[in-house]
Structure formats: C-alpha cells, structure tokens
Scaffold this motif. Structure first.
Motif, PDB file in Angstrom:
ATOM      1  N   ALA A  46       0.923  -1.301  -0.021  1.00  0.00           N
ATOM      2  CA  ALA A  46      -0.004  -0.009  -0.102  1.00  0.00           C
ATOM      3  C   ALA A  46       0.992   1.232   0.107  1.00  0.00           C
ATOM      4  CB  ALA A  46      -0.941   0.163   1.238  1.00  0.00           C
ATOM      5  N   LEU A  47       2.102   1.109   0.937  1.00  0.00           N
ATOM      6  CA  LEU A  47       2.710   2.400   0.835  1.00  0.00           C
ATOM      7  C   LEU A  47       3.564   2.532  -0.348  1.00  0.00           C
ATOM      8  CD1 LEU A  47       4.093   2.032   4.360  1.00  0.00           C
ATOM      9  CD2 LEU A  47       2.613   3.876   3.567  1.00  0.00           C
ATOM     10  N   LEU A  48       3.884   1.419  -1.165  1.00  0.00           N
ATOM     11  CA  LEU A  48       4.614   1.699  -2.370  1.00  0.00           C
ATOM     12  C   LEU A  48       3.872   2.088  -3.535  1.00  0.00           C
ATOM     13  CD1 LEU A  48       6.904  -1.423  -2.245  1.00  0.00           C
ATOM     14  CD2 LEU A  48       7.671   0.886  -2.073  1.00  0.00           C
ATOM     15  N   LEU A  49       2.316   2.063  -3.137  1.00  0.00           N
ATOM     16  CA  LEU A  49       1.598   2.317  -4.537  1.00  0.00           C
ATOM     17  C   LEU A  49       1.856   3.793  -5.228  1.00  0.00           C
ATOM     18  CD1 LEU A  49      -2.003   1.112  -3.500  1.00  0.00           C
ATOM     19  CD2 LEU A  49      -0.368   0.259  -5.333  1.00  0.00           C
ATOM     20  N   GLY A 205      -9.599   6.644   0.841  1.00  0.00           N
ATOM     21  CA  GLY A 205      -8.006   6.105   0.186  1.00  0.00           C
ATOM     22  C   GLY A 205      -7.862   4.909   0.857  1.00  0.00           C
ATOM     23  N   LEU A 206      -7.527   3.945   0.008  1.00  0.00           N
ATOM     24  CA  LEU A 206      -7.087   2.344   0.339  1.00  0.00           C
ATOM     25  C   LEU A 206      -5.858   2.493   1.349  1.00  0.00           C
ATOM     26  CD1 LEU A 206      -7.327  -0.498   0.207  1.00  0.00           C
ATOM     27  CD2 LEU A 206      -5.770  -0.373  -1.956  1.00  0.00           C
ATOM     28  N   ILE A 207      -4.759   3.521   0.605  1.00  0.00           N
ATOM     29  CA  ILE A 207      -3.628   3.413   1.393  1.00  0.00           C
ATOM     30  C   ILE A 207      -3.952   4.098   2.652  1.00  0.00           C
ATOM     31  CG2 ILE A 207      -1.361   4.819   1.524  1.00  0.00           C
ATOM     32  CD1 ILE A 207      -1.553   5.104  -1.406  1.00  0.00           C
ATOM     33  N   VAL A 208      -4.960   5.145   3.099  1.00  0.00           N
ATOM     34  CA  VAL A 208      -5.134   5.550   4.457  1.00  0.00           C
ATOM     35  C   VAL A 208      -5.763   4.720   5.075  1.00  0.00           C
ATOM     36  CG1 VAL A 208      -6.392   7.617   5.367  1.00  0.00           C
ATOM     37  CG2 VAL A 208      -5.746   7.846   2.876  1.00  0.00           C
ATOM     38  N   VAL A 209      -6.673   4.040   4.649  1.00  0.00           N
ATOM     39  CA  VAL A 209      -7.517   2.926   5.528  1.00  0.00           C
ATOM     40  C   VAL A 209      -6.230   1.864   5.960  1.00  0.00           C
ATOM     41  CG1 VAL A 209      -9.017   0.933   5.556  1.00  0.00           C
ATOM     42  CG2 VAL A 209      -9.655   3.205   4.616  1.00  0.00           C
ATOM     43  N   VAL A 210      -5.640   1.505   4.924  1.00  0.00           N
ATOM     44  CA  VAL A 210      -4.491   0.219   5.269  1.00  0.00           C
ATOM     45  C   VAL A 210      -3.519   0.979   6.368  1.00  0.00           C
ATOM     46  CG1 VAL A 210      -2.592  -1.076   4.587  1.00  0.00           C
ATOM     47  CG2 VAL A 210      -4.758  -0.781   3.070  1.00  0.00           C
ATOM     48  N   ALA A 400       4.733   5.503   7.292  1.00  0.00           N
ATOM     49  CA  ALA A 400       3.231   5.490   7.006  1.00  0.00           C
ATOM     50  C   ALA A 400       2.596   6.642   6.956  1.00  0.00           C
ATOM     51  CB  ALA A 400       2.451   4.850   8.341  1.00  0.00           C
ATOM     52  N   VAL A 401       2.835   7.719   7.404  1.00  0.00           N
ATOM     53  CA  VAL A 401       2.430   8.932   7.491  1.00  0.00           C
ATOM     54  C   VAL A 401       2.854   9.657   6.288  1.00  0.00           C
ATOM     55  CG1 VAL A 401       2.102  11.153   8.724  1.00  0.00           C
ATOM     56  CG2 VAL A 401       1.816   9.242   9.901  1.00  0.00           C
ATOM     57  N   ASP A 413      -7.143  13.520   5.089  1.00  0.00           N
ATOM     58  CA  ASP A 413      -6.721  11.903   5.120  1.00  0.00           C
ATOM     59  C   ASP A 413      -5.821  11.823   6.322  1.00  0.00           C
ATOM     60  OD1 ASP A 413      -7.506  11.699   2.554  1.00  0.00           O
ATOM     61  OD2 ASP A 413      -5.728  11.807   1.462  1.00  0.00           O
ATOM     62  N   VAL A 414      -5.162  12.515   7.095  1.00  0.00           N
ATOM     63  CA  VAL A 414      -4.542  12.206   8.468  1.00  0.00           C
ATOM     64  C   VAL A 414      -5.556  11.855   9.352  1.00  0.00           C
ATOM     65  CG1 VAL A 414      -3.045  13.102  10.021  1.00  0.00           C
ATOM     66  CG2 VAL A 414      -2.692  13.471   7.571  1.00  0.00           C
ATOM     67  N   ALA A 415      -6.603  12.800   9.356  1.00  0.00           N
ATOM     68  CA  ALA A 415      -7.976  12.367  10.352  1.00  0.00           C
ATOM     69  C   ALA A 415      -8.483  10.950  10.145  1.00  0.00           C
ATOM     70  CB  ALA A 415      -8.864  13.431  10.231  1.00  0.00           C
ATOM     71  N   VAL A 416      -8.670  10.847   8.811  1.00  0.00           N
ATOM     72  CA  VAL A 416      -9.175   9.428   8.451  1.00  0.00           C
ATOM     73  C   VAL A 416      -8.396   8.318   8.892  1.00  0.00           C
ATOM     74  CG1 VAL A 416     -10.037   7.878   6.720  1.00  0.00           C
ATOM     75  CG2 VAL A 416     -10.766  10.262   6.603  1.00  0.00           C
ATOM     76  N   LEU A 417      -6.894   8.659   8.804  1.00  0.00           N
ATOM     77  CA  LEU A 417      -6.077   7.564   9.268  1.00  0.00           C
ATOM     78  C   LEU A 417      -6.299   7.535  10.739  1.00  0.00           C
ATOM     79  CD1 LEU A 417      -3.105   6.420   9.508  1.00  0.00           C
ATOM     80  CD2 LEU A 417      -2.369   8.726   9.438  1.00  0.00           C
ATOM     81  N   GLY A 418      -6.091   8.542  11.502  1.00  0.00           N
ATOM     82  CA  GLY A 418      -6.469   8.391  12.952  1.00  0.00           C
ATOM     83  C   GLY A 418      -7.642   7.617  13.191  1.00  0.00           C
ATOM     84  N   ALA A 419      -8.961   8.022  12.559  1.00  0.00           N
ATOM     85  CA  ALA A 419     -10.126   7.160  13.013  1.00  0.00           C
ATOM     86  C   ALA A 419      -9.970   5.778  12.774  1.00  0.00           C
ATOM     87  CB  ALA A 419     -11.312   7.665  11.962  1.00  0.00           C
ATOM     88  N   PHE A 420      -9.310   5.453  11.537  1.00  0.00           N
ATOM     89  CA  PHE A 420      -9.161   3.956  11.090  1.00  0.00           C
ATOM     90  C   PHE A 420      -8.231   3.225  12.207  1.00  0.00           C
ATOM     91  CE2 PHE A 420     -11.534   4.663   7.509  1.00  0.00           C
ATOM     92  CZ  PHE A 420     -12.217   3.537   7.339  1.00  0.00           C
ATOM     93  N   GLY A 421      -7.116   3.992  12.536  1.00  0.00           N
ATOM     94  CA  GLY A 421      -6.114   3.497  13.696  1.00  0.00           C
ATOM     95  C   GLY A 421      -6.936   3.047  14.878  1.00  0.00           C
ATOM     96  N   VAL A 422      -7.915   4.091  15.401  1.00  0.00           N
ATOM     97  CA  VAL A 422      -8.461   3.954  16.705  1.00  0.00           C
ATOM     98  C   VAL A 422      -9.441   2.537  16.291  1.00  0.00           C
ATOM     99  CG1 VAL A 422     -10.285   4.448  18.236  1.00  0.00           C
ATOM    100  CG2 VAL A 422      -8.432   6.406  17.506  1.00  0.00           C
ATOM    101  N   LEU A 423      -9.991   2.408  15.214  1.00  0.00           N
ATOM    102  CA  LEU A 423     -10.817   1.304  14.883  1.00  0.00           C
ATOM    103  C   LEU A 423     -10.029  -0.120  15.031  1.00  0.00           C
ATOM    104  CD1 LEU A 423     -13.676   0.082  14.168  1.00  0.00           C
ATOM    105  CD2 LEU A 423     -12.930   0.313  11.738  1.00  0.00           C
ATOM    106  N   GLY A 424      -8.753   0.011  14.374  1.00  0.00           N
ATOM    107  CA  GLY A 424      -8.049  -1.034  14.331  1.00  0.00           C
ATOM    108  C   GLY A 424      -7.608  -1.697  15.752  1.00  0.00           C
ATOM    109  N   PHE A 425      -7.139  -0.442  16.653  1.00  0.00           N
ATOM    110  CA  PHE A 425      -6.989  -0.533  18.071  1.00  0.00           C
ATOM    111  C   PHE A 425      -7.918  -1.439  18.847  1.00  0.00           C
ATOM    112  CE2 PHE A 425      -7.042   1.275  22.272  1.00  0.00           C
ATOM    113  CZ  PHE A 425      -5.874   0.178  22.890  1.00  0.00           C
ATOM    114  N   LEU A 426      -9.168  -0.997  18.618  1.00  0.00           N
ATOM    115  CA  LEU A 426     -10.237  -1.469  19.170  1.00  0.00           C
ATOM    116  C   LEU A 426     -10.507  -2.978  18.747  1.00  0.00           C
ATOM    117  CD1 LEU A 426     -12.943   1.495  19.205  1.00  0.00           C
ATOM    118  CD2 LEU A 426     -11.607   0.397  21.258  1.00  0.00           C
ATOM    119  N   MET A 427     -10.332  -3.191  17.538  1.00  0.00           N
ATOM    120  CA  MET A 427     -10.675  -4.681  16.828  1.00  0.00           C
ATOM    121  C   MET A 427      -9.605  -5.414  17.368  1.00  0.00           C
ATOM    122  SD  MET A 427     -11.887  -3.648  13.005  1.00  0.00           S
ATOM    123  CE  MET A 427     -12.226  -5.445  12.615  1.00  0.00           C
ATOM    124  N   ARG A 428      -8.336  -5.054  17.405  1.00  0.00           N
ATOM    125  CA  ARG A 428      -7.216  -5.985  17.826  1.00  0.00           C
ATOM    126  C   ARG A 428      -7.595  -6.179  19.401  1.00  0.00           C
ATOM    127  NH1 ARG A 428      -2.293  -6.874  15.612  1.00  0.00           N
ATOM    128  NH2 ARG A 428      -2.151  -8.405  17.050  1.00  0.00           N
TER     129      ARG A 428
END
Lengths: 497, 165
Positions: A46-49, A205-210, A400-401, A413-428
């Motif tokens: 994703a980062l290389l895209l 954005g896919l990269i943002v979510v990943v 990543a950033v 995008d940075v805000a979306v990244l933060g939101a999905f990060g929190v979601l990822g944290f909760l899910m883990r």
C-alpha cells in the motif's frame, strides 16, 4: 502444453535486466518487512503504490509478487528467533521454532524454514502455472450473477476462516463493506455518505485505511501492553544449515505442506493462516513422536513454513484469473491493478499475456533469489531484530504518515487515518480479524456492480441468481462455508464436553 | 457455570448497532428515483447497514451471555495508557505541525514522540534520527518522485540560509 509455452514467454519478460532488478528489490524488501514485526506485505505494498505508479505495470507487479513471497520467508526468522510471528502465516512457527532455538538449533530451524519455503514456492508456482489457464477457461463462462455468487463465497470464506468466530469475522467484513460504500456510486453516479464534502466523494483512500488499520492501529495495540513489547533475541551465529538427520525429517513435511497450502490459498479461503494450522496438525498426527511437538519438533517448522509459501502462490490463482482477492495483500494488489486501469480476470490472460506470465515467471526467479538471500545470509537478516523497538515503530509511523500525507497533502486524510487507527486498535483488543475489513472494502463495490448488472441484464428478474447452474453451485458452497465450520465446532464441543 | 459479561464487546456491538442505524437512516433519507426503487444506489447501503445491525446485536447478545467463542488467548491487559496517549499525540502533533513548521519538522516530531511512547529515553538522539530520516524522505519524495511536500517556514528559512551561506 500451452501453459508451458506461455511460461517460457513469461521468462523472456522476467529475465530482462530491469525486471530482474525489480524482482531483487521486491524479494529484499519482502524479506525485510517479513522480519520486522509491525510491518507486513499488505502495508508495504500500500505504501509503495504512489511510488510504483511511476513504473510500468510489469515492474510494479514483479516487485509486489517479490514482496509477498519474501515476507513469507522473512517472517519465519522473527517467529523462530523472538517468538513473535513476523506475519500471521508464521503464528504456528512460534510453537516449535523458538523451542529449537533454545536448544541451540536456531540455524537448523531457519534452514528448514527457508528451504521449505523454496520448495513450496516452486511447487506452488508450478501449480499456479498449470491451474491458472484451466480456471481462466472456466471463468470465461461466468456471467455477472456468477461473479456475484463467487464474491459471496469469498466474503464468507474470509470471514469464517480468519479470526476466532464467524460473528467476529462477519462483523469485520461488514465494517469493510460499509467503508467501501462511501463515495460516488459507480452505476448511478450519485454520491453516498459523502455528507456534502469533496474529500469523501472519492471514498476512503485505500492507503489511508490500510495505514490506519495496519500501522497506526498496530502501534497503538503494541504500545498498550508492556508484555507485547518484550524483546529477547535468541542467539544465531552464521548461516542457516542443518544436519543430515534434520534434513531427512524435513523433506516430507515440506512436500506435504506445499500440497496443503496451495489448494487452501487458491480456494477463497483467506490467505496463509489456515493452511499453516492444518499442516501443523497433520505433521503432529503423522509424527512417530507427537509429544515432541511444542518442544522443538523440526517437522512443526518445516510443514507450516512450506504451507504458507505455497498458499501465497495459491492466492495468486483467484487474484489473476478472477480478479478475486482472498487476503488483505491480494486485495491491495487488486487495487494496484485498478490503478493501472487493468482489470485482472480471465480476459487479462489474452489481452495482456506478457504481464500475467511475466509476473508468474518472475515469481520463480524471485523464489530462487530468496533461497540465496535467506540461507547464507540468515545471520545478517537476524541482526535486523536488534533494531530497538522505539526506533522501529517510530520509523514505521514516519513512513506510514509519509505515504498518506505525501500523496494528497490532505489533513483530512490524516484524520481518517487516525479514525481507522482507533478502529484497528479496538478491533485488535476485542479479538476481531482486521484483514476482512480490507477485503470487504475492495471487493464490496465490485460485488455491488456485478449484482446490479446481473439484474439489469435480466431486466429485474431475480431468478438469475438461482437458475444459473454456476451461480447456484457457488451459493451452495458459500452457504456450506457459512454454516459448516459452526456445525463442526458444535459437534466437536459436544464430543469434548 | 455462567461466564461473566464482556462489557467492552457489548459496548462495541452497541456502537455498531447505533452507527449502522444512523447510516441506514441517512440512506433512506435520499429519495429514490422512480426507475431504481429496487436496484438503485440505496439497496446495498441498506443491506450492509441492516447486516451490521444484526451483527452488532449478535455481538451484544454474545457479550451479555459471556460466550465470546475466543479461540486465541485474549491480549494481555492494557498497562501503558501513557504510551497509547503518546502515540495518539504523535499523530496529532504531525497534523498540527506539518502546515506550519513544515514536513520535515512534523515528521521528526512524529518519530521522536512515537519512539518515546515505546520507551525510548534518549530524546535528543531520537529527534536527530527523526530529522535525518524525515530529511532523507523529503529529498527522495520531492526531488526523486516529484511529490510536493510542504517545506514549512522554518525549514525553508534554514534551507535558504544554507543556500545563501
């Protein structure tokens, strides 16, 4: 055999100096991110895209294939030497690998993992060559309704096989489907869930979510418990090698692992995790000394490490022939194809054979490179494990950033990244698998298009979904995958209690 | 033996039910065009949100009963909230700094704060490493790939000074 002919043509592409170079870049990067905990092939690709966008499609996919294969090699090093799986495909290796290392047999564990990965990678890729043209022939008969049914199979398989329960897997999948809804609807052109903002019109954005789920969410998860941050690197001196006896105990598990991994990877069964568990069980059952498992049985490393590599080759089958991703990494590769305006699927084999076969051939080339990289140089790679964790995670966050912000320069995008990060944290934390989110987000919009196209073609007649033999068969498979594992679990619970 | 209710999962399920219900209403609020009553752009949103509400309710029920069906061992307890907070602050700090002090400073701060969240005590070395990494990334991206990254006032000033000196 025509497949062999195509493959030979593929080699003329793969062996061009530039593509050899990209293969080398890919496998080196793959081994690196495989070894480094906290960063995997999905995040890396994703980062290389944005970077690979400057390359031609062949070069980009040669790199991506190398990364995917290489990560499976590298992750075993981490599993064996610090008892932490570098990737999910090496979870099982943490059972016997570190125990071997504790006995001073770290180099043998690394050797059996590397050679096993090589054998499995070669067998798996060969099976890919033989199988892909057959699947293409089948896929050419697929209509929109059949594709929709096939995607349902993938949805169910990904959610029921990854993670600890169907309920959790399906929740993850549906969260991904919901994320995929945001943006302009492809068929009608109307905006959905954009709430009048320009930023959401294109969807997340896919990269943002990943990056949010896999880098930021993972960093939050790891920093939260001191126990997850222990670092004890076991000693390893020199190259990976093993004794004659260890070799003779390894080669059968390699072959069995190869043939377990490939079909499970090729079926929409959710990537590399499951085959390693099955391989481990098989080896334990076949062993003359099952009590040794968990205490450093070399078969427990050899089988699963072979299985995860041939599973990766298997994952390439539905990705290339049907455009169907069955793992997070494959989903991102599909998005990469779309970035080039290429739709993977049966037609790709006739419209762009040099791309498909060039990439497949380069998987053989990369696999050979990986053996050389990982056997004699095992000690060198192991040194990477001594990178202090603060530097490692600081670096992962930095890149990543960079990958998120560098593309659009958007604070949104940075805000979306933060939101999905929190979601990822909760899910883990709550034990939800993260990969189905990515698969749902990428595959969801495609499934919707196929569904609506099927109904348009039939002029509103829903019977297309239950009168076409292919679609019906696939729906039955999906249903079986949905309730099968639950029934089996119930039965084994009853028997056990 | 009745297992204990799992409140975090209960809350997560409840949040999913509420969020999906709200998003379902948003989808319903868009009046459908005549030709796409069945098929239009609202069908999938409604299906997905309906599915999420069922799944969320299922999670709440399972959490209430205490049947989590976890096959893997649960993660170790959270014992470092300071670290969690610092990683979050690192990202916030980047967002605040990137358009004022520029990309390099913001990335270096992100690096240093993340490193300190993961237990590093050597602030000065971290800041230096961060600056070096961010500077390299900046040069590679800006001049190698032609991506336009904000230089930022301070950095631009320093670069201009260096260029002039």
């Amino acid at each position: 055999m025509e497949a062999i002919e195509f493959l030979l043509q593929g080699f003329t592409v793969a062996l061009q100096p530039m593509n050899l170079f990209w293969a080398f870049v890919g496998v080196t990067l793959g081994t690196l991110v495989g070894i480094l905990p906290g960063i995997g092939p999905a995040l890396t690709i994703a980062l290389l895209l944005p970077v690979t966008y400057k390359l031609d499609a062949v070069g980009a996919f040669v790199i991506f294939g190398g990364i995917y294969y290489g990560a499976m090699y590298g992750s075993s090093t981490t599993a064996i030497l610090i008892k932490t799986p570098g990737e999910t495909g090496s979870i099982v290796t943490t059972l016997d690998g570190p125990a071997m290392a504790a006995r001073g047999r770290a180099s043998a564990a690394l050797a059996t993992a590397a050679i096993g990965s090589f054998v499995a990678g070669m067998i798996g890729t060969a099976l890919l060559v033989l199988l892909a043209p057959e699947v293409v022939k089948l896929a050419l008969m697929f209509g929109a309704a059949d594709y929709f049914a096939l995607m349902c199979v993938a949805f169910v398989a990904v959610s029921s096989l990854l993670g600890s329960s169907l309920l959790r897997g399906l929740t993850s999948l549906f969260l991904g489907l919901a994320a995929g809804l945001v943006g302009i609807d492809q068929l009608s052109g109307s905006a959905r869930y954009s709430f009048g903002t320009l930023e959401l019109l294109d969807g997340f954005g896919l990269i943002v979510v990943v990056v949010g789920l896999f880098a930021f969410g993972e960093a939050l998860y790891l920093v939260a418990s001191k126990e997850l941050r222990r670092e004890e690197v076991m000693a390893l001196a020199g190259p990976a090698r093993m004794t004659r006896e260890e070799f003779s105990r390894s080669w059968r598990p390699w072959l069995r692992g190869s043939f377990i991994g490939f079909p499970l990877g090729a079926l929409p069964a959710g990537g590399t995790e499951l085959p390693t568990f099955i391989s481990y069980q098989v080896e334990r059952r076949l062993s003359a000394n099952p009590a040794e498992f968990g205490h450093g049985a070399i078969e427990g490393v050899a089988g699963p490490e072979a299985a995860n590599n041939s599973a990766v080759a298997g994952v390439m089958v539905p990705l290339l022939t049907l455009g169907l991703p069955t793992s997070a990494t494959a989903a991102i590769m599909l998005a990469a194809f779309q970035q080039y305006g290429i739709q993977p699927g049966p037609l790709l084999f006739s419209s762009n054979p040099e791309l498909v076969w060039g990439v497949i051939a380069s998987l053989f080339v990369g696999n050979a490179m990986l053996l050389v990289l990982n056997l004699p140089l095992a000690g060198l790679w192991a040194k990477l494990l001594h990178i202090p964790r603060p530097m490692l995670y600081g670096g992962i966050m930095l890149f990543a950033v960079l990958g998120v912000y560098g593309v659009n320069r958007s604070l949104f995008d940075v805000a979306v990244l933060g939101a999905f990060g929190v979601l990822g944290f909760l899910m883990r934390r709550l034990d939800f698998p993260v990969a189905p989110v990515i698969v749902g987000m990428i595959l969801g919009p495609l499934a919707e298009v196929q569904f609506r196209r099927a109904i348009q073609i039939s002029q509103g007649d829903l019977s297309v979904f239950y009168t076409r033999p292919i679609a019906v068969t696939l729906f039955i498979v999906a249903l079986a995958a949905l309730i099968g594992p639950t029934l089996l679990r119930r039965r084994s619970q009853k028997r056990g209690g | 033996v009745r297992a204990r209710a799992d409140w975090p999962q209960f809350a997560f399920g409840a949040a999913i039910v509420l969020g999906a219900a709200a998003m379902g209403l948003v989808a319903l609020a868009v009046p459908p065009r005549a030709q796409d009553i069945l098929l239009g752009p609202r069908l999938f949103p409604l299906l997905v949100m309906g599915g999420l509400m069922l799944l969320g309710a299922g999670l709440m029920l399972a959490a209430w009963r205490g049947t989590k069906a976890r096959s893997t061992a649960p993660p170790p307890p959270i014992d470092d909230w300071r670290g969690v907070g610092l990683v979050a602050v690192a990202l916030l700090l980047f967002a605040v700094l990137v358009e004022t002090l520029g990309f390099i400073v913001a990335e270096a701060a992100l690096f240093a704060v993340t490193a300190s969240a993961f237990g590093s005590r050597r602030r000065l070395r971290d800041a230096g490493t961060g600056l070096a990494l961010a500077g390299t990334a900046y040069v590679v991206f800006k001049f190698g790939l032609g991506l336009n990254l904000p230089t930022g006032g301070v950095t631009a000033y320093v670069l201009a000074k260096m260029g002039a000196g």
